[in-house]
Write a protein that holds these residues in place. Structure first.
Motif, PDB file in Angstrom:
ATOM      1  N   LEU A  53       0.437   4.712   4.235  1.00  0.00           N
ATOM      2  CA  LEU A  53      -0.238   4.615   2.989  1.00  0.00           C
ATOM      3  C   LEU A  53      -0.067   3.054   2.385  1.00  0.00           C
ATOM      4  O   LEU A  53       1.008   2.850   2.311  1.00  0.00           O
TER       5      LEU A  53
ATOM      6  N   MET B 288      -1.212   0.424  -0.460  1.00  0.00           N
ATOM      7  CA  MET B 288      -1.959   0.049  -1.958  1.00  0.00           C
ATOM      8  C   MET B 288      -1.972  -1.429  -2.103  1.00  0.00           C
ATOM      9  O   MET B 288      -0.776  -1.952  -1.813  1.00  0.00           O
TER      10      MET B 288
ATOM     11  N   GLU C 241       4.216   1.572  -6.732  1.00  0.00           N
ATOM     12  CA  GLU C 241       5.050   2.672  -6.076  1.00  0.00           C
ATOM     13  C   GLU C 241       5.014   4.036  -6.596  1.00  0.00           C
ATOM     14  O   GLU C 241       5.120   4.928  -5.753  1.00  0.00           O
TER      15      GLU C 241
ATOM     16  N   LEU D 150       1.850   5.739  -5.362  1.00  0.00           N
ATOM     17  CA  LEU D 150       2.081   6.009  -3.572  1.00  0.00           C
ATOM     18  C   LEU D 150       2.872   7.325  -3.584  1.00  0.00           C
ATOM     19  O   LEU D 150       2.661   8.169  -2.960  1.00  0.00           O
TER      20      LEU D 150
ATOM     21  N   ARG E 124       2.136  10.705  -1.840  1.00  0.00           N
ATOM     22  CA  ARG E 124       3.023  11.078  -0.630  1.00  0.00           C
ATOM     23  C   ARG E 124       3.570  12.624  -0.928  1.00  0.00           C
ATOM     24  O   ARG E 124       3.516  13.251  -0.041  1.00  0.00           O
TER      25      ARG E 124
ATOM     26  N   SER F 226       5.142   4.386   3.054  1.00  0.00           N
ATOM     27  CA  SER F 226       4.598   3.763   1.967  1.00  0.00           C
ATOM     28  C   SER F 226       4.822   2.249   1.752  1.00  0.00           C
ATOM     29  O   SER F 226       5.788   1.800   2.043  1.00  0.00           O
TER      30      SER F 226
ATOM     31  N   THR G  20       3.149  -1.314   0.083  1.00  0.00           N
ATOM     32  CA  THR G  20       2.409  -2.337  -0.995  1.00  0.00           C
ATOM     33  C   THR G  20       2.254  -3.597  -0.654  1.00  0.00           C
ATOM     34  O   THR G  20       2.935  -3.959   0.095  1.00  0.00           O
TER      35      THR G  20
END
Length: 257
Positions: free
Chosen positions: A34, A36, A58, A61, A65, A75, A77
């Motif tokens: 993932l 972002m 965070e 996400l 998740r 995850s 960023t």
């Protein structure tokens, strides 16, 4: 195990890619990355604000998740241009595929956005653009529709992909929309009709504010004239949280009442 990169910006449309992955790719064979990306962070110099934005990404996400509990999930960023960062992340993580929606803007259902176009041209792996059923926004709307001048509304979190937004009555003439939020965060959106795309994709042609963000305990009175063009403007309210429901009360009255 193969890795699939799914870019997320927190919008309901970007989450359609998550739903597609869950129904198409087995957790026994695929790992999810993932990502972002925050594009405007480069313009912010306040360190506390930067830290707050990172924390917010965070947290978002982590909520997403939790909806992928059967998968191994990484995850990440990033800061910068979304298209570029998506391609870089795919290379860094060894992703064999990027799953992305055409656009995350709510009124661009029939066009491929700038980010998706960049990824398709520059990615070093396969790119799957999730198909969204084409529809004429003038004829079809998936959210809840309210027709009364006053009501209390409960919107689900955006992860549900159902009833996370609603349409309020568009009233002719100058009126006031009074919005009081009792739970969560919502965004009040005022858009004008685009005759070329057959969608409500334009800012209000009367020069009014396009959106207002309203949080728990806040009451905002918003002046609106929805008679902006050949078709009356559209008024929507969207739940800005992923999982938590939003509850608000609205009242529509004439401007001088």
């Amino acid at each position: 195990m193969n890795r699939i990169l799914v870019p997320i910006d927190g919008s309901p449309r970007s989450l359609i890619a998550i739903e597609h992955v869950k129904t198409t790719f087995s957790p026994k064979a695929f790992e999810i990355v993932l990502l972002m990306v925050h594009e405007n962070l480069m313009m912010i110099t306040d360190k506390e604000e930067i830290a707050r934005i990172h924390k917010d990404m965070e947290e978002q996400l982590e909520l997403i998740r939790s909806n992928l509990d059967k998968y191994e999930v990484i995850s990440k960023t990033a800061i910068g241009k979304p298209g570029q960062r998506i391609c870089e992340c795919a290379q860094e993580t060894g992703a064999s595929m990027i799953v992305i929606t055409k656009s995350t803007k709510p009124n661009h259902n029939n066009t491929i956005g700038m980010t998706a176009s960049y990824v398709i041209r520059h990615a070093g792996c396969n790119v799957l653009v999730v198909h969204e059923r084409a529809r004429n926004a003038k004829e079809s709307y998936r959210g809840m529709i309210y027709r009364s001048a006053e009501s209390t509304v409960n919107l689900r979190g955006a992860l549900s992909l159902k009833q996370s937004e609603c349409m309020l009555p568009s009233v002719a003439g100058n009126v006031i929309y009074r919005i009081h939020v009792t739970r969560g965060r919502v965004r009040f959106l005022h858009r004008s009709y685009n005759s070329d795309t057959k969608e409500w994709s334009l800012p209000p042609v009367n020069g009014e504010e396009e959106f207002y963000d309203i949080s728990t305990g806040e009451t905002v009175e918003i002046p609106v004239n929805a008679e902006g063009g050949e078709v009356i403007d559209r008024i929507r309210v969207v739940n800005r949280n992923m999982k938590t429901e939003a509850v608000f009360h609205y009242q529509i009255r004439k401007e001088n009442q």
